[in-house]
Enzyme design. Sequence first.
Site, PDB file in Angstrom:
ATOM      1  N   LYS A   1      -2.237  -1.481  -3.857  1.00  0.00           N
ATOM      2  CA  LYS A   1      -3.088  -0.300  -3.786  1.00  0.00           C
ATOM      3  C   LYS A   1      -2.253   0.963  -3.872  1.00  0.00           C
ATOM      4  O   LYS A   1      -1.239   1.027  -3.170  1.00  0.00           O
ATOM      5  CB  LYS A   1      -3.820  -0.362  -2.448  1.00  0.00           C
TER       6      LYS A   1
ATOM      7  N   LYS B   1       0.862  -1.177   0.000  1.00  0.00           N
ATOM      8  CA  LYS B   1       0.000   0.000   0.000  1.00  0.00           C
ATOM      9  C   LYS B   1       0.897   1.225   0.000  1.00  0.00           C
ATOM     10  O   LYS B   1       1.723   1.406   0.897  1.00  0.00           O
ATOM     11  CB  LYS B   1      -0.882  -0.012   1.245  1.00  0.00           C
TER      12      LYS B   1
HETATM   13  C1  PBG Z   1      -6.902   3.309   5.547  1.00  0.00           C
HETATM   14  C2  PBG Z   1      -7.406   3.167   4.171  1.00  0.00           C
HETATM   15  C3  PBG Z   1      -7.306   4.154   3.187  1.00  0.00           C
HETATM   16  C4  PBG Z   1      -7.929   3.628   2.062  1.00  0.00           C
HETATM   17  C5  PBG Z   1      -8.389   2.373   2.380  1.00  0.00           C
HETATM   18  N1  PBG Z   1      -8.026   2.089   3.692  1.00  0.00           N
HETATM   19  C6  PBG Z   1      -6.806   5.524   3.240  1.00  0.00           C
HETATM   20  C7  PBG Z   1      -5.474   5.847   3.709  1.00  0.00           C
HETATM   21  O1  PBG Z   1      -4.597   5.023   3.864  1.00  0.00           O
HETATM   22  O2  PBG Z   1      -5.292   7.027   3.946  1.00  0.00           O
HETATM   23  C8  PBG Z   1      -8.057   4.369   0.773  1.00  0.00           C
HETATM   24  C9  PBG Z   1      -9.066   3.870  -0.155  1.00  0.00           C
HETATM   25  C10 PBG Z   1      -9.387   4.768  -1.271  1.00  0.00           C
HETATM   26  O3  PBG Z   1      -8.755   5.811  -1.497  1.00  0.00           O
HETATM   27  O4  PBG Z   1     -10.335   4.438  -1.975  1.00  0.00           O
HETATM   28  N2  PBG Z   1      -7.373   2.507   6.436  1.00  0.00           N
END
Ligand code: PBG
Length: 327
Positions: A249, A196
Amino acid sequence: MAYFPELRLRRLRRTEALRSMVRESHVDVKDLIYPLFVVESHNLKQEVISMPGVFRYSPDLLPRELEEIARLGIPALLLFGIPREKDEVGSSAYDSEGVVQEAIRVIKGSTPELVVVTDVCLCEYTDHGHCGVVSDGYVDNDRTLELLAEMAVSHAEAGADIVAPSDMMDGRVGTIREALDENGFEHIPILSYAAKYASAFYGPFREAAESSPRFGDRRSYQMDPPNWREALREVEQDVAEGADLIMIKPALAYLDVIQRVRLAVNCPVVAYNVSGEYAMVKAAAQRGWVEERQIVIEILTAIKRAGADLTVTYHAREAASWLQESK
Ligand code: PBG
């Protein structure tokens, strides 16, 4: 080996029937996972301004939506909770009466055929907005692990089918696996957001989930966008700790990472087509600058071509109905 003029690659592109016979990648509704934001409230359905067509629901309003989602053939949901109260340690994240736990019970009561995946991360539940416990301005990895494990167990107790840690702490997959097993949930899979990235594409999500960090950013735990070898190390670590599925992601700016990960592991690979990717398509489509339906199918197909087995996408509902129509 034949070359032009004997070889003409256009021969197989002449008609739609021919093209569809030799098509290499397909999007199927069964590949889609639909993210849902649930708010601790009643009788609330509120559109996310930066994500037209995406709403935040209170648990009581879920059954009607779920019926349609199930009817479209979408197999799974990814749940995010927005609690009423936030504190330093995200207590409402692992409360059996928390909003996600309540939503899981509602979903299992109304549409038990939908696979419920839950996001396991503290950022929506902490008052500082970071994904873990903060000490001296730094997110404390090891203190966060226990809380994530507690959160995963409480989701499983409420009836979640899959838990999906997205916090990017080291060691969380192993810690969560152990906690699930100790509590009789050895059958619950872990979908790890293994790679991520610290991405600007999460902007609209943070509005939807009210989860922007109050200070600093997430770069001390989420990955640095230029790195792909490090993604393979993250994936290796999570698979070794017992991840059943792994996620990359965001998706579109990271298709190369999806492909490399696909080649490196044999477990299912999931891509997250994130909020910023959705918002860009919607904004351009609303102005008539792009043809939305074609763009969305092209995006979802590209993610499959890169090697993802499953895609989390806010486009799931409309994509599912377009796929139904084109059958
Ligand atoms: C954090 C989380 C995020 C997303 C999913 N889980 C945001 C972040 O890390 O700031 C982002 C998902 C998206 O942008 O659609 N728990």
